[in-house]
Every structure is written in structure tokens, then in C-alpha cells.
Design a protein around this motif. Structure first.
Motif, PDB file in Angstrom:
ATOM      1  N   PHE A  97       0.820  -1.216   0.000  1.00 17.94           N
ATOM      2  CA  PHE A  97       0.000   0.000   0.000  1.00 17.94           C
ATOM      3  C   PHE A  97       0.848   1.257   0.000  1.00 17.94           C
ATOM      4  O   PHE A  97       2.055   1.224   0.147  1.00 17.94           O
ATOM      5  N   THR A 103      -0.215   1.196   7.268  1.00 22.54           N
ATOM      6  CA  THR A 103      -0.523  -0.218   7.035  1.00 22.54           C
ATOM      7  C   THR A 103       0.018  -1.110   8.138  1.00 22.54           C
ATOM      8  O   THR A 103      -0.624  -2.081   8.522  1.00 22.54           O
TER       9      THR A 103
ATOM     10  N   ASP B 218      -6.038   1.142   6.949  1.00 22.18           N
ATOM     11  CA  ASP B 218      -5.153   0.405   6.049  1.00 22.18           C
ATOM     12  C   ASP B 218      -4.516  -0.789   6.733  1.00 22.18           C
ATOM     13  O   ASP B 218      -4.163  -1.765   6.078  1.00 22.18           O
ATOM     14  N   THR B 219      -4.382  -0.713   8.072  1.00 24.44           N
ATOM     15  CA  THR B 219      -3.793  -1.846   8.796  1.00 24.44           C
ATOM     16  C   THR B 219      -4.619  -3.103   8.550  1.00 24.44           C
ATOM     17  O   THR B 219      -4.072  -4.172   8.251  1.00 24.44           O
ATOM     18  N   LYS B 221      -6.762  -3.574   6.068  1.00 21.42           N
ATOM     19  CA  LYS B 221      -6.721  -3.912   4.641  1.00 21.42           C
ATOM     20  C   LYS B 221      -5.441  -4.677   4.305  1.00 21.42           C
ATOM     21  O   LYS B 221      -5.461  -5.657   3.572  1.00 21.42           O
ATOM     22  N   PHE B 222      -4.353  -4.198   4.876  1.00 23.60           N
ATOM     23  CA  PHE B 222      -3.059  -4.831   4.619  1.00 23.60           C
ATOM     24  C   PHE B 222      -3.033  -6.244   5.211  1.00 23.60           C
ATOM     25  O   PHE B 222      -2.518  -7.178   4.590  1.00 23.60           O
ATOM     26  N   ARG B 224      -5.608  -8.129   5.641  1.00 23.62           N
ATOM     27  CA  ARG B 224      -6.424  -8.973   4.758  1.00 23.62           C
ATOM     28  C   ARG B 224      -5.656  -9.342   3.502  1.00 23.62           C
ATOM     29  O   ARG B 224      -5.736 -10.476   3.029  1.00 23.62           O
ATOM     30  N   ALA B 225      -4.921  -8.368   2.968  1.00 21.85           N
ATOM     31  CA  ALA B 225      -4.148  -8.632   1.756  1.00 21.85           C
ATOM     32  C   ALA B 225      -3.079  -9.680   2.013  1.00 21.85           C
ATOM     33  O   ALA B 225      -2.649 -10.366   1.097  1.00 21.85           O
ATOM     34  N   ALA B 226      -2.643  -9.801   3.289  1.00 24.21           N
ATOM     35  CA  ALA B 226      -1.655 -10.827   3.617  1.00 24.21           C
ATOM     36  C   ALA B 226      -2.321 -12.182   3.835  1.00 24.21           C
ATOM     37  O   ALA B 226      -1.640 -13.155   4.111  1.00 24.21           O
ATOM     38  N   HIS B 237      -5.237  -7.773  15.746  1.00 21.35           N
ATOM     39  CA  HIS B 237      -5.050  -6.372  15.339  1.00 21.35           C
ATOM     40  C   HIS B 237      -6.055  -5.453  16.026  1.00 21.35           C
ATOM     41  O   HIS B 237      -5.676  -4.517  16.713  1.00 21.35           O
ATOM     42  N   LEU B 241      -5.623  -2.571  19.000  1.00 17.55           N
ATOM     43  CA  LEU B 241      -5.679  -1.153  18.620  1.00 17.55           C
ATOM     44  C   LEU B 241      -6.757  -0.394  19.382  1.00 17.55           C
ATOM     45  O   LEU B 241      -6.652   0.810  19.566  1.00 17.55           O
TER      46      LEU B 241
END
Lengths: 323, 324
Positions: A97, A103, B218-219, B221-222, B224-226, B237, B241
Motif C-alpha cells: 500500500f 498499514t 489500512d492496517t 486492509k493490509f 487482509r491482503a496478507a 489487530h 488497537l
């Protein structure tokens, strides 16, 4: 075409908002070979990031893929069940990203976050995960990788943080990495370093790369081929050198003219008049026509595909072909 | 880190000093305790002897200094009414309130946080909407009414649980705790539930708001992308947080529950400190009031200190003096 890693056909991603249906991606088609680096360029709101998220199956609601096909290594991804999609994400398709400060989770160590990414795809025990993480960090050029596993994201500089994010993306040696403006938030000197390293890493491991950026200059130094996106459509595609030196679409020309590196010193930078149209109220025909110097009444109808399979554009009045 | 702790301890000492002065002066201004202490037909001599005995003839500042001096030696004075040391009196009642408050706050956290995270994760689902509607009830329905309804339902009609009082206790470190016996737990259940409803509602709303915000980051989203599973993302996460505001409220709520569990303690005849302070106010038992309030201030300062220190545990960015 079975050699292609990725085959996208007529992809449509729509957002159903209260104001109407927003067609963020409106009929995008392209193919990507293994190990190829493809640049996807466009202004904010052109749909380039949504294209990236569509590929990895992470379009946020109210958006959804409304039609088309994404074939990854022969497997259809549109309509694939979430567990299967999750199995691909991070394992075979990874994403990086824009802002590494946002991120990475600020309250977990790099090692913990990398271990989670390893163990999301089996990955064995804690120890094996840490070893894999350290190797991946070393690959992206982070010194003293084993010790740095216990550091938190805020203990890294911006460039180093992005390297960590890239290391996480590389953990499982994916076949495709989607990079959504990964250098935009970084200093120019760091940008160049990361670009060079990403290119080397992709070439070395045979990973295909889709590099999403608003910056044609960045993409030109990295990619093999480039696609220019405007209002959800790909308006021009071709090998980087050809698109840069002989653009077909007036929009590409406009983007090139606004690059400081290519302008004549002392002259004002050219800019494209107007702004990107609202995707909610697109007039029929070519979406760029209202801002285009070459527009004619013909532009009120959908523009035809011009050029050939290698280098083509969607335009009634392509450059180099008379007005 | 050590410097930070020392700095916080000095701050805490000043807060305690200011609190003791405020409490002492505030309580001093109320009524004349001597009227309560001796019978109205006592002679003037007895009256003056009593005033001298309690030091009530001295100027206010001298009384305060004497009070402060005794306080520093751990002496909060003796109850005018019961004539036993205040510290002993409060401490004999504190464990009951402590276990009640702790049970209530823990119940609120362990039930409220998962419900809130779910409601934040699936804001549109019917279950989430039901959770949120119930949390509004938890906020707005008065504690005493819920207490009475609980007694009516579970004690009177169903006869599952006792209607009030504290169960048998077990001595640990010289203090009696009732939550260690089965029967004690049965006695604890209803008052703890009653007291926890407000906290539960608050935890639900806080964790829902936090989760909704973090889910868009974005944390997530990132992650999930992983390829992380949704459950792992929520547990590792999101929970981390959103934990800082939760811990803050947890601490404050624990403090205020300890200090002001009066209503619940009254309804369930729970022999805690809330009952004690009400009794001491009606009988103008000044040393008990002052001593109690000083102890409550001490508890609040201590809880806040622990909460602040736990921030550093939860958020590494707040740890100073770590490697650069």
C-alpha cells in the motif's frame, strides 16, 4: 494465451451509493505475463486503485465487482468464495500500500506481524516463521534483520517501513504483487532506491508486478508496459517507450506535458484544463472530451479502439493520425 | 521508564495532598458534630471537655495539620459514633465492595468488549442492532429499578439466587472473600450483574466505535491482503488497537464503582463501604467521612497510575528511553 498469469476481461467494479451507481472500473481488460512489470497510471479517482483491490478481492462495500472476469493462472477469481480467495491473498497474490505508517500495526512488533502473515498460510511454528521473516527482511535490504524483528514500526524510518511492508508481501514468494503507489509517501531519494530494488526483486524471483501510480515518470523507469486509466477505463496501453515517445491519446500527451522532467526549462508547465469528471454523472461518449483540445462532435459517441494489440488507445482523434 | 514512574508518583502525592485539604475543609463546614456526640442535657463542662478531647476548639488549620500528621502515620482517626479506628472500619467493609466492583467491571469487559467488537464488525446485522438497542437500555434504565426487577425475577419468582446479603467468606491473607465459595458466588451474582449493566453498555459502545474505525484502516486492509483470517484480524489487530480507550474507561469505572456502589449495595443489603458512608453522613460521623473520602481519592490515584503505566505496555510508542 494460456501463458498469461493474469487475464482480466471487461472488469466492472461499481459502487452503489445513495447518489447513484458509481462505475469506478468500467470495462477494463488486460493480460499480464509471468514476471512482467505493468504500470497503471491515472489521476486520483481514475479507478486505478479500485482495479488493484478488485484483483485481490478486497473492494470495500458498497463497492462490488459487477461483471467481467479475472483469471489468475487459469482460475476464475470473480465470484470465488472468500476462504479460497483468502488462501490466494498473501500467498500467491500480494499487495503493498501507499502509506507504510498506516498499514503496519503500530502496537505489534515487526516480527509478530510477519509471523501472523506466515502462519496465515500454514507456515509451521513460531521459530520457522521468525526465520522466514528474517530472511525476507534481509532480502529487501534491512540490515541486522534478526534483531529488527523485535522492533516496532515507529522505530523505522519511512523508507525502511515500506521495505518491511514489501518484505511481508514477499514472504510467500507470490506470483503477483500489486503495488498501490508504494513510493508516493516517501522522499524522492528513497523512492528511487525502492523502485530499483523492487524491479530487481521482481526480475530475480520472476514475480509479476502491477505498479499503480499517478506519476508517469516513476512508472516509466520501472515498467515494461504501461496502461493509462481515465474515468474507469483504460484509454491507452502499450510498451513504455512507445507510449512515452509516441502517445496516441490526447490525455496521455497531457500527462507527459505536465511532467517537469520532460518540459523545456524556463517554460511554464503545461496542464490539462478542467478536472476529472464525476463518475456519477458521466455523459455518453468519451469521458475526456470536455477537457480535450481535439474533441469534436464525434466524441459524443463511444470512442473506437485504435492502434494495434501492442500499443492502442480509445480515441476518435488519436495523435499522429491528423485531427 | 523509571523516571516517568517517579514523576507520576510525585504528581500523585500532590493530588492526594490537595484532595485531603479539600475534603477536610469541605466536611468541616458541615454542622456541629458535638451535638450528635453528647446528649443534649449534658452539662457545659462535659460539653467543653468533649470539644477539647476531639480538638474541635483549635483553629481549622491546626486541626488540618494534626489530621495530616496522623494521616501520614496511617491514622485516619476514630469514628465518633462507633469509637473504633476509621481505617479498621473502612478496611473491614472494603473487601466486600472490592469483590463486587471487580466482578461487575470484569463482567462488563468480558461480555461487553466481544459484543461491541462484533457490533462494530457487522454494523448492519440484526444481532448488532439488537446489541446496540440493549446497550441504550443499559445506559438509561435506572440501577435501582433493574436491581428490584432482578430480585423479583431471579430471587422471588424463580428462586434461583438469594435476594440479598453476602455469602460465606474464605480467609485469604487475613481478609474474607466470598467469591471463593460456590454459595458466595450465588450471593454475588445478582448485585454484580446489576452493577455491571451500565459498564457493559459502555464497553459495548466504546469497542463498537473503536472497531468500526479500525476496520476501515489500512492496517486491516493490509492484514487482509496478507491473507489473515477475519478472526485473527479481530483478535490480534483490532483488539490491540482499541485497547487503550477501553483500559482508561475500565480503570475509571472500577474506581467509581468502588466508591459509589451505594445504590446496589443498599438494594441487595451488601455490607460494603457504600452503606458505611451513607450511615456516617446521616450521623455526621466526620472522621469516617473524611477518612473514607481520602481512601477513595487514594484508590482513584492508584488506579489512574496503573492505567497510565499500562498504556506503555499496550502502546510501544509511549515507552520512552528505549533504543532509538
Amino acid at each position: 494465451m494460456s501463458a498469461a498469469l493474469l487475464e482480466v476481461r471487461d472488469l466492472r467494479t461499481h459502487f452503489h451509493t445513495r447518489a447513484g451507481v458509481l462505475k469506478a472500473v468500467d470495462g477494463v481488460s488486460f493480460t499480464l505475463a509471468r514476471g512482467e512489470i505493468l504500470g497503471l497510471v491515472g489521476e486520483s479517482g481514475s479507478g486505478k486503485s479500485v482495479t488493484g483491490f478488485s484483483l485481490i478481492g478486497l473492494v470495500d462495500p458498497p463497492g462490488r465487482i459487477a461483471g467481467g472476469s479475472i483469471r489468475f493462472d487459469g482460475q476464475e477469481l470473480v465470484g470465488l468464495a472468500q476462504p479460497a480467495m483468502r488462501g490466494l491473498r498473501g500467498k500467491r497474490i500480494a499487495m503493498v500500500f501507499q502509506d507504510p505508517a498506516a498499514t503496519l500495526n503500530p502496537v505489534l512488533t515487526i516480527g509478530q506481524q510477519m509471523a501472523m502473515a506466515v502462519q496465515a498460510h500454514g507456515g509451521g511454528g513460531e521459530r520457522a516463521a521468525r526465520e522466514l521473516a528474517a530472511r525476507s527482511l534481509a532480502r529487501v535490504g534491512i540490515p541486522d534483520a534478526v534483531a529488527r524483528l523485535d522492533a516496532y514500526p515507529h522505530e523505522f524510518s519511512g523508507g525502511m517501513r515500506q521495505r518491511v511492508a514489501i518484505a511481508i508481501a514477499l514472504l510467500h514468494q507470490p506470483e503477483l504483487i500489486i503495488a498501490d503507489e508504494p513510493t508516493t509517501a516517501l522522499d524522492v531519494s528513497i523512492q528511487a532506491q525502492i523502485l530499483a530494488e523492487m524491479k530487481a526483486l521482481a526480475k530475480e524471483s520472476g514475480t509479476a508486478l502491477i505498479w499503480i501510480s499517478h506519476d508517469l515518470a516513476t512508472v516509466s523507469s520501472l515498467a515494461d508496459r504501461v496502461m493509462v486509466m481515465y474515468a474507469g477505463r483504460i484509454v491507452e496501453r502499450g510498451p513504455v517507450a512507445e507510449v512515452l515517445h509516441a502517445p496516441l491519446h490526447p490525455y496521455t500527451r497531457g500527462l507527459l506535458d505536465s511532467l517537469p522532467a520532460l518540459a523545456t526549462p524556463g517554460q511554464r508547465l503545461a496542464q490539462i484544463p478542467g478536472s476529472t469528471p464525476s463518475l456519477l454523472s458521466l455523459a455518453p461518449g468519451c469521458p475526456f472530451a470536455p477537457r480535450c483540445a481535439r474533441a469534436s462532435t464525434a466524441c459524443g459517441t463511444d470512442p473506437p479502439q485504435v492502434g494495434d494489440a501492442r500499443h492502442g488507445a480509445l480515441c476518435h482523434h488519436p495523435l499522429g493520425a491528423g485531427p | 521508564m523509571l523516571g516517568y514512574i517517579i514523576q507520576r508518583l510525585i504528581q500523585a502525592a500532590f493530588v492526594m495532598l490537595a484532595m485531603s485539604a479539600l475534603v477536610f475543609v469541605g466536611v468541616y463546614a458541615i454542622g456541629n458534630p458535638i451535638d450528635v456526640l453528647i446528649s443534649p442535657d449534658a452539662t457545659q463542662d462535659i460539653r467543653e471537655a468533649a470539644i477539647r478531647h476531639y480538638g474541635l476548639d483549635l483553629p481549622l488549620w491546626q486541626q488540618y495539620l494534626a489530621f495530616l500528621g496522623r494521616l501520614l502515620q496511617g491514622d485516619l482517626g476514630r469514628s465518633f459514633v462507633l469509637n473504633i479506628p476509621v481505617l479498621e472500619l473502612v478496611l473491614s467493609r472494603l473487601p466486600a465492595t472490592l469483590e463486587l466492583a471487580l466482578a461487575a467491571v470484569l463482567m462488563g469487559a468480558f461480555i461487553g468488549v466481544p459484543l461491541g467488537i462484533y457490533a462494530g464488525y457487522r454494523p448492519e446485522s440484526p444481532a448488532s442492532k439488537a446489541i446496540m438497542a440493549a446497550s441504550v437500555l443499559g445506559f438509561s434504565v435506572p440501577t435501582f429499578w433493574v436491581g428490584l426487577i432482578l430480585i423479583l425475577t431471579f430471587a422471588v419468582n424463580l428462586d434461583w439466587l438469594p435476594a440479598g446479603d453476602r455469602g460465606p467468606t474464605v480467609e485469604v491473607f487475613g481478609v474474607g472473600w466470598s467469591f471463593l465459595t460456590r454459595e458466595g458466588l450465588a450471593f454475588l451474582a445478582l448485585p454484580a450483574l446489576n452493577l455491571s449493566l451500565f459498564k457493559l453498555a459502555m464497553m459495548v459502545r466504546l469497542s463498537r466505535a473503536g472497531t468500526r474505525e479500525v476496520m476501515l484502516s489500512d492496517t486491516v486492509k493490509f492484514a487482509r491482503a496478507a491473507g489473515l483470517s477475519e478472526f485473527t484480524i479481530l483478535r490480534r489487530h483490532v483488539l490491540r488497537l482499541i485497547s487503550i480507550p477501553l483500559v482508561t474507561v475500565f480503570g475509571l469505572e472500577f474506581g467509581s464503582t468502588l466508591a459509589f456502589a451505594v445504590v446496589t449495595e443498599t438494594i441487595f443489603s451488601w455490607p460494603g463501604v457504600g452503606k458505611l458512608i451513607i450511615d456516617s453522613i446521616t450521623s455526621l460521623d466526620r472522621p469516617v467521612m473524611v477518612g473514607y473520602l481520602v481512601l477513595v481519592a487514594f484508590l482513584f490515584v492508584t488506579i489512574n497510575l496503573v492505567v497510565d503505566l499500562s498504556y506503555a505496555l499496550l502502546d510501544p510508542r509511549l515507552r520512552r528511553g528505549r533504543r532509538a
